[in-house]
Design a protein around this motif. Structure first.
Motif, PDB file in Angstrom:
ATOM      1  N   LYS A   1      -9.573   2.005   3.009  1.00 54.64           N
ATOM      2  CA  LYS A   1      -8.311   1.304   2.804  1.00 54.64           C
ATOM      3  C   LYS A   1      -7.330   1.436   3.953  1.00 54.64           C
ATOM      4  CE  LYS A   1      -8.866   1.412  -2.057  1.00 54.64           C
ATOM      5  NZ  LYS A   1      -8.715   2.245  -3.238  1.00 54.64           N
TER       6      LYS A   1
ATOM      7  N   LYS B   1      -2.907   0.826  -5.284  1.00 53.79           N
ATOM      8  CA  LYS B   1      -4.286   0.774  -4.810  1.00 53.79           C
ATOM      9  C   LYS B   1      -4.672   1.941  -3.909  1.00 53.79           C
ATOM     10  CE  LYS B   1      -4.919  -4.177  -4.943  1.00 53.79           C
ATOM     11  NZ  LYS B   1      -4.846  -5.365  -4.111  1.00 53.79           N
ATOM     12  N   LEU B   2      -3.722   2.815  -3.620  1.00 53.06           N
ATOM     13  CA  LEU B   2      -4.019   3.855  -2.643  1.00 53.06           C
ATOM     14  C   LEU B   2      -3.793   5.235  -3.233  1.00 53.06           C
ATOM     15  CD1 LEU B   2      -4.644   4.175   0.483  1.00 53.06           C
ATOM     16  CD2 LEU B   2      -2.211   4.591   0.705  1.00 53.06           C
TER      17      LEU B   2
ATOM     18  N   LEU C   1       0.833  -1.196   0.000  1.00 53.24           N
ATOM     19  CA  LEU C   1       0.000   0.000   0.000  1.00 53.24           C
ATOM     20  C   LEU C   1       0.867   1.245   0.000  1.00 53.24           C
ATOM     21  CD1 LEU C   1      -2.986  -0.079   2.486  1.00 53.24           C
ATOM     22  CD2 LEU C   1      -3.026  -0.050   0.008  1.00 53.24           C
TER      23      LEU C   1
ATOM     24  N   GLU D   1      -1.203  -4.317   2.424  1.00 54.03           N
ATOM     25  CA  GLU D   1      -2.638  -4.286   2.655  1.00 54.03           C
ATOM     26  C   GLU D   1      -3.008  -5.183   3.839  1.00 54.03           C
ATOM     27  OE1 GLU D   1      -4.255  -5.185  -1.170  1.00 54.03           O
ATOM     28  OE2 GLU D   1      -6.241  -4.653  -0.449  1.00 54.03           O
TER      29      GLU D   1
END
Lengths: 273, 273
Positions: free
Chosen positions: B156, B68-69, B6, B31
Motif C-alpha cells: 500500500k 485501508k491502512l 490513506l 491512495e
C-alpha cells in the motif's frame, strides 16, 4: 595421545569442564555473531571486567559470588545497550568507561582483602577444572535457551541485527530483542568467565564470528559456521591443555586466532579472485 | 476524510531534544499519490518520516491512518548505515526479512511469501542477484535490494528517506524509474524525502515543501512549478543561498550568497541588510 585424553575424561571434573566448555563455546559464538554485527564487539570485554569487580567484592565481603555477579552484570548490560541506543555518549566510550572503571574497583577491593591469591588468578584467567556442578547446570540451561531462541526467532534476530530501524518501523519489537540479547550475553559472560577468565572471554565471543564472516556469504551459514569453529577451537584448546598442561583459556583463544588468520586469508584471496 | 484517504496529519508538531522541529502541519495523503518532501537540512523532513512510521512520538496533533491502512502495512527504505554495507547476508535473506512484520515467531516463510518475493525481484529486475552476497553488491544494487525488502513489507504505502543519497547519476535515475514504476504499476502510494528537487518534480504527483519546521507549500507538482515558492526554489540559485533569500524574504541567516551579493535580493536590485 588419545589414551591420555581417554584417561583424563574418566575424571568427573574433566567431564564437567568439557560439557560446560562446549556449551559456552556454542553460546558465545551465536551471541557473538549478533554482537559483532551490531558493533558491540567490546561489550564482552566491558561486562567481563564488571563481573570481575563483582566477584572480588563478593569475595571481600564473603558473599556468594554468583548471587552478586549475575545481577550486577545484567544491570550493566542493560545500561550499556541503552546508552548506545540513545547516542548521547558514544557506545565505544561507554564500554571503555565501564571496563576500566570496573577493573579499578576490582583491584581496589582486592587490596582491601588480602592481595592476589588463587581466586583472583582464576577470575582473571579462568580455571576450567574448578567448574562446579551448578556451573555445568547453568551453562547447559543457558545454551538450551540460546539455541531455542535462535531457532524460534532466527528471522527476527536477523532482521533486528541487519537493520534495527527498518525492523522497528515495520512493527517488530526491537527493544525486546535487544533486551533478550543483553540478558543472554550477561549470563553467558558470568558463566564463561569461570572457564576463560575476565581477560580472555571476549576472545570466545569475537573470533568465531569474525572468522565465519570472512568465509561465509549468508547470515545462516555465518551463525552455523561460527558455532562450529568455536566448538572445534574449544576441543583443540582443551585437548592441548590435557596433553601438555597448557592453560585452557589461552589455548582456546590461540586456536581461534589461527582459524581467524586462515579464514582472513581465504576471504582476502576470494575477494581478489 | 474520504474513502481514498490513506493518511491524514492534523496540526502535527514534532520536537527533537526539546526543540520544536516541525510545527502545526496538516495534510492529507490519498491512495496512489506520489509525494515528495523537499526542504533544507533541519527543516523537519526526517522527523516527519520517523513520526509517520511511529518511530517518534508526536509533540502535539495527530496522525490518522485511513480505513485501508494498518500500521504494519507501511514499507520503509531507510538511509543505509555503514554497518549494513559489509553485512554478510544473501540478497534473498535481506529481501525476505521484509515479511517479518506480519509474522508472530515462526521459523520459515510460506510459499506464498516466497512467490511474492520472486515477483518483486522481477519487478525491480534483480532476480539475478538473489543468491549473491549483499556486501559484494554495488551501492545502486544494494539500494534496489532494500527497495525490494520494503515492497515485501507493504502493498500500500512506501516511505523513502533519501533513496538516491550517495548513488551515481546513472544509478539514481534507475532508482527513480523503479520508484515510479512501483507507484504506477503496483499502485503503491509513495512518500519520499529528497534533496533533489528537479528529479522530484519530474516524478512526483505532489510536493510538500518544508522550511525551518513550517509547511510553506503543499499541492500538486504542477501547482508547485507555477507557484512563487516553487519557481524560486527551482530556479538555478547559487548553492550558498539560503531559503529566505530565494523567496525574497529578509535574510536572517546572513548567508554567504547574500554577503557576496549573488542572491535573489541582489539580482532584483533590492537593498542588502
Amino acid at each position: 595421545m588419545l589414551e591420555t585424553i581417554a584417561k583424563m575424561l574418566q575424571y568427573s571434573f574433566v567431564q564437567r569442564a568439557v560439557i560446560a566448555g562446549l556449551m559456552i563455546a556454542v553460546c558465545a559464538a551465536l551471541l557473538g555473531v549478533c554482537l559483532v554485527l551490531k558493533r558491540y564487539s567490546m561489550i564482552g570485554d566491558g561486562l567481563s571486567h564488571v563481573s570481575f569487580a563483582a566477584l572480588t567484592i563478593a569475595t571481600a565481603l564473603n558473599w556468594a559470588p554468583m548471587a552478586v555477579s549475575i545481577p550486577t552484570v545484567l544491570v550493566c548490560a542493560f545500561i550499556l545497550l541503552r546508552i548506545s541506543q540513545n547516542g548521547s555518549v558514544k557506545a565505544d566510550a561507554a564500554v571503555a568507561v565501564f571496563s576500566t572503571g570496573a577493573l579499578a574497583i576490582g583491584v581496589f577491593a582486592l587490596s582491601v582483602v588480602d592481595g592476589m591469591n588463587t581466586d583472583v588468578n582464576n577470575y582473571m584467567f579462568g580455571s576450567i577444572l574448578s567448574m562446579t556442578d551448578s556451573d555445568v547446570r547453568l551453562s547447559v540451561i543457558l545454551t538450551a535457551v540460546v539455541l531455542v531462541v535462535f531457532l524460534l526467532f532466527y528471522h527476527k534476530i536477523f532482521a533486528v541485527t541487519f537493520d534495527e530501524t527498518f525492523a522497528k518501523a515495520t512493527g517488530v519489537n526491537t527493544g525486546a530483542y535487544n533486551s533478550l540479547v543483553a540478558v543472554l550475553t550477561a549470563l553467558m559472560i558470568v558463566v564463561g568467565m569461570r572457564m576463560m577468565g575476565s581477560m580472555l572471554i571476549s576472545g570466545l565471543i569475537l573470533f568465531p564470528a569474525l572468522s565465519a564472516m570472512n568465509v561465509c556469504k549468508k547470515f545462516s551459514s555465518v551463525t552455523v559456521c561460527a558455532a562450529a569453529i568455536s566448538v572445534v577451537c574449544f576441543i583443540v584448546g582443551m585437548g592441548a591443555s590435557m596433553l601438555y598442561d597448557t592453560p585452557t583459556g589461552s589455548g582456546i583463544v590461540i586456536a581461534n586466532m589461527i582459524v581467524f588468520g586462515t579464514c582472513s586469508l581465504i576471504g582476502y584471496f576470494r575477494r581478489r579472485a | 476524510m474520504t474513502d481514498k484517504t490513506l493518511l491524514k496529519c492534523d496540526k502535527l508538531s514534532l520536537s527533537y531534544e526539546g526543540k520544536i522541529v516541525l510545527e502545526n502541519l496538516s495534510f492529507e495523503l490519498n491512495e496512489g499519490d506520489y509525494l515528495c518532501i523537499v526542504g533544507e537540512n533541519g527543516s523537519g523532513k526526517s522527523s516527519l518520516i520517523k513520526a509517520l512510521l511511529g518511530l517518534k512520538r508526536t509533540a502535539s496533533g495527530k496522525i490518522i491512518t485511513g480505513r485501508k491502512l494498518r500500521h504494519n502495512e507501511i514499507g520503509y527504505l531507510p538511509q543505509q548505515t555503514s554497518m549494513q554495507r559489509d553485512f554478510p547476508a544473501s540478497v534473498k535473506e535481506v529481501v525476505m526479512s521484509g515479511f517479518l512484520n506480519r509474522k508472530k515467531f515462526f521459523m520459515n516463510y510460506t510459499s506464498a511469501e516466497k512467490r511474492r518475493a520472486q515477483e518483486i525481484l522481477e519487478i525491480l529486475s534483480i532476480t539475478d542477484l538473489a543468491d549473491r552476497c549483499y556486501r559484494d553488491l554495488s551501492g545502486g544494487q544494494q539500494q534496489r535490494v532494500l527497495l525490494a525488502r520494503a515492497l515485501c513489507a507493504t502493498s500500500k504505502m512506501l516511505l523513502l528517506d533519501e533513496p538516491v543519497a550517495g548513488l551515481d547519476p546513472m544509478a539514481s535515475e534507475e532508482m527513480y524509474r523503479l520508484i515510479r514504476k512501483v507507484n504506477r504499476e503496483e499502485g503503491i502510494t509513495i512518500v519520499m524525502v529528497t534533496h533533489d528537487i528537479h528529479c522530484a518534480i519530474d516524478h512526483a504527483s505532489h510536493i510538500m515543501h518544508l522550511n525551518a519546521g513550517q509547511l510553506i507549500f503543499y499541492g500538486t507538482a504542477e501547482d508547485y512549478r507555477n507557484s512563487d515558492i516553487g519557481r524560486a526554489f527551482l530556479e538555478e540559485g547559487t548553492d550558498e543561498e539560503c531559503m529566505d533569500c530565494r523567496l525574497g524574504r529578509e535574510c536572517t541567516k546572513g548567508c554567504s550568497a547574500h554577503k557576496k551579493g549573488t542572491c535573489h535580493h541582489a539580482l532584483k536590485g533590492e537593498p542588502h541588510a
